[in-house]
Design an enzyme around this catalytic site. Structure first.
Site, PDB file in Angstrom:
ATOM      1  N   ARG A 211      44.268  37.580  38.639  1.00  0.00           N
ATOM      2  CA  ARG A 211      43.415  37.583  37.611  1.00  0.00           C
ATOM      3  C   ARG A 211      42.907  38.879  37.069  1.00  0.00           C
ATOM      4  O   ARG A 211      42.183  39.442  37.573  1.00  0.00           O
ATOM      5  CB  ARG A 211      42.072  36.396  37.885  1.00  0.00           C
ATOM      6  CG  ARG A 211      42.316  35.075  38.573  1.00  0.00           C
ATOM      7  CD  ARG A 211      42.888  34.271  37.553  1.00  0.00           C
ATOM      8  NE  ARG A 211      43.278  32.998  37.838  1.00  0.00           N
ATOM      9  CZ  ARG A 211      42.536  31.791  37.937  1.00  0.00           C
ATOM     10  NH1 ARG A 211      41.344  31.978  37.484  1.00  0.00           N
ATOM     11  NH2 ARG A 211      42.982  30.693  38.396  1.00  0.00           N
ATOM     12  N   ARG A 219      31.884  39.262  45.111  1.00  0.00           N
ATOM     13  CA  ARG A 219      32.684  37.885  45.297  1.00  0.00           C
ATOM     14  C   ARG A 219      33.808  37.768  44.406  1.00  0.00           C
ATOM     15  O   ARG A 219      34.521  36.797  44.498  1.00  0.00           O
ATOM     16  CB  ARG A 219      31.708  36.605  45.259  1.00  0.00           C
ATOM     17  CG  ARG A 219      31.067  36.606  43.931  1.00  0.00           C
ATOM     18  CD  ARG A 219      30.269  35.430  43.937  1.00  0.00           C
ATOM     19  NE  ARG A 219      29.794  34.834  42.761  1.00  0.00           N
ATOM     20  CZ  ARG A 219      29.077  33.687  42.455  1.00  0.00           C
ATOM     21  NH1 ARG A 219      28.982  32.889  43.372  1.00  0.00           N
ATOM     22  NH2 ARG A 219      28.552  33.613  41.379  1.00  0.00           N
ATOM     23  N   HIS A 220      34.316  38.875  43.602  1.00  0.00           N
ATOM     24  CA  HIS A 220      35.589  38.683  42.763  1.00  0.00           C
ATOM     25  C   HIS A 220      36.678  39.587  43.419  1.00  0.00           C
ATOM     26  O   HIS A 220      36.200  40.873  43.672  1.00  0.00           O
ATOM     27  CB  HIS A 220      35.100  38.900  41.490  1.00  0.00           C
ATOM     28  CG  HIS A 220      34.265  37.686  40.752  1.00  0.00           C
ATOM     29  ND1 HIS A 220      33.118  37.616  40.749  1.00  0.00           N
ATOM     30  CD2 HIS A 220      34.812  36.547  40.157  1.00  0.00           C
ATOM     31  CE1 HIS A 220      32.483  36.456  40.070  1.00  0.00           C
ATOM     32  NE2 HIS A 220      33.603  36.012  39.668  1.00  0.00           N
ATOM     33  N   GLU A 357      30.974  28.733  44.686  1.00  0.00           N
ATOM     34  CA  GLU A 357      32.140  27.846  44.617  1.00  0.00           C
ATOM     35  C   GLU A 357      33.295  28.242  45.460  1.00  0.00           C
ATOM     36  O   GLU A 357      33.630  29.432  45.630  1.00  0.00           O
ATOM     37  CB  GLU A 357      32.651  27.624  43.014  1.00  0.00           C
ATOM     38  CG  GLU A 357      33.868  27.106  42.975  1.00  0.00           C
ATOM     39  CD  GLU A 357      34.351  27.019  41.384  1.00  0.00           C
ATOM     40  OE1 GLU A 357      35.674  26.984  41.269  1.00  0.00           O
ATOM     41  OE2 GLU A 357      33.587  27.608  40.585  1.00  0.00           O
TER      42      GLU A 357
END
Length: 434
Positions: A211, A219-220, A357
């Site tokens: 991505r 958290r990415h 999530e």
């Protein structure tokens, strides 16, 4: 080394050859101790200087920390030693001398910044608590594979170089592919859907996704590992059932097989397998509960995506893994099917840990005309996805599935402060090496 004994297997009365890294040397004058570390633990090597050959003592005590050595000697019981035994060496061989100036301290006595640790990941993983994270990650992947097989799934591997993106042209990494433009795949979504229309019917994949998001948060990641499931003749509720089973299997595997690693991370007492049924809240219920917490400056309204602060407030309110279902159709991808009795509601769902999530999924649109219409509504060109859409003309069954972020599962399971802690060599906006 055929005659090597792991330190954990050394028993009093044995003559052993142990090999590993010099963890520590303590010189007390007439006697000195070298602590040797291998993948199973540590063992003490005792040097009684007056009773040993000078060359042997010089070799054993002159070596720098983190050098790789081989020690052959007799094992004796010693209650004061770290593991209750020690080796009296007959020989010491240095296989690889370490530089005396280490970029970080593998013993953990001196802390290092995360960036320094990631720059020197090989050294970092010599620390017991860091190594434990990746032993647990390996167990998670073993357990989920076993759970998928118990669900009747076939493991597949789909392309990571594609002509078009799963969700269109945003957040894609372009590459040059024999003079043509191609992209690193964002998800196996379209390919796994094609597989459930084949003779396989029920499939899973564990593999990398890419991505090109410009996030720079704890958290990415820009390269992650996705755990994906897709099943023919299933709806969104059955997909959620499978999700619960797989996530619980991951926790159960760790609880059963990783007690040593949980102890190293000081998690033995607080580690719990989630309950069998995760609460299922509708999107409408979720925004009502978030608004009721009073944590947001502005109240959420129908159609809003859930902000990070809202997810956190809801997670604290629910206190366990949970699903959010029945999302507005307009904010879910084109391949998510709407409810038959209400086209404003999608069958899309998210599975949440209280922190964030973990899963996105839903029932897929299997009717060709509706699928093409969904492309057009989201501003995508159906012709660019013909390899995908045309297969829906040839008998595509109803199907559902989801994708689970492996790193987020590791992060939330172990309470890691940064997702990069659960990746060997993370890729983000700043980090392309090592």
């Amino acid at each position: 080394m055929q005659d090597r004994t792991y330190t954990a297997d050394a028993e009093p009365g044995d003559t052993v050859t142990v090999a590993g890294w010099v963890h520590e040397i303590r010189d007390l004058g007439g006697i000195a101790f070298l602590i040797l570390r291998d993948t199973t633990g540590k063992i003490q090597v005792k040097f009684e200087k007056e009773e040993m050959d000078d060359d042997l003592v010089e070799t054993g005590l002159g070596v720098h920390r983190e050098s790789v050595i081989v020690v052959t000697g007799d094992v004796e019981e010693e209650p004061r030693a770290p593991t209750g035994v020690e080796v009296t060496p007959a020989s010491v061989e240095v296989l690889a001398e370490a530089d005396p100036q280490l970029p970080l301290d593998p013993s953990g006595k001196v802390d290092a910044e995360l960036s320094t640790r990631l720059d020197n990941r090989t050294l970092d993983l010599r620390k017991e608590e860091v190594k434990a994270i990746f032993e647990i990650r390996a167990e998670i992947l073993r357990s989920v594979r076993e759970a998928f097989r118990s669900l009747g799934c076939t493991e597949i591997n789909t392309p990571k170089i594609v002509a078009t993106g799963t969700e269109g042209g945003t957040e894609l990494f372009p590459i040059t592919y024999f003079g043509r433009e191609a992209f690193m795949n964002q998800s196996p979504q379209l390919f796994k859907q094609l597989m459930v229309g084949s003779g396989l019917e029920r499939v899973f994949e564990i593999g990398p996704i890419f991505r090109a998001e410009e996030h720079n948060t704890p958290r990415h990641l820009n390269e992650a590992t996705s755990i994906d499931f897709e099943s023919a003749f299933a709806d969104h509720t059955e997909a959620m059932d499978a999700c619960e089973e797989v996530v619980r299997a991951a926790y159960e595997g760790v609880a059963e097989n990783c007690q040593k690693e949980l102890e190293a991370l000081d998690l033995t007492d607080e580690f719990e397998v989630p309950p069998e049924e995760f609460p299922r809240l509708t999107y409408e219920e979720a925004i009502e509960r978030i608004n009721a917490t009073g944590e947001l400056d502005e109240q959420l309204v129908w159609g809003d995506d859930l902000p990070t602060e809202g997810e956190k407030a809801l997670g604290e309110d629910v206190g366990s893994h949970y699903f959010i279902t029945d999302w507005p159709a307009e904010i879910k991808p084109f391949y998510i099917k709407d409810h038959d009795d209400d086209e404003q509601l999608s069958t899309g769902f998210d599975m949440m840990h209280p922190r964030m999530e973990l899963v996105s999924g839903g029932q897929r649109e299997h009717r060709y005309d509706h699928l093409v219409e969904g492309f057009e509504q989201q501003g995508l060109d159906p012709e660019a996805f013909e390899y995908y859409t045309k297969m829906f003309k040839y008998g595509m069954p109803p199907h559902a599935g989801w994708g689970l972020g492996c790193e987020r599962l590791v992060m939330t399971m172990l309470g890691l402060p940064n997702i990069r802690e659960g990746v060997l060599f993370p890729r983000d906006r700043q980090r392309l090496s090592p």
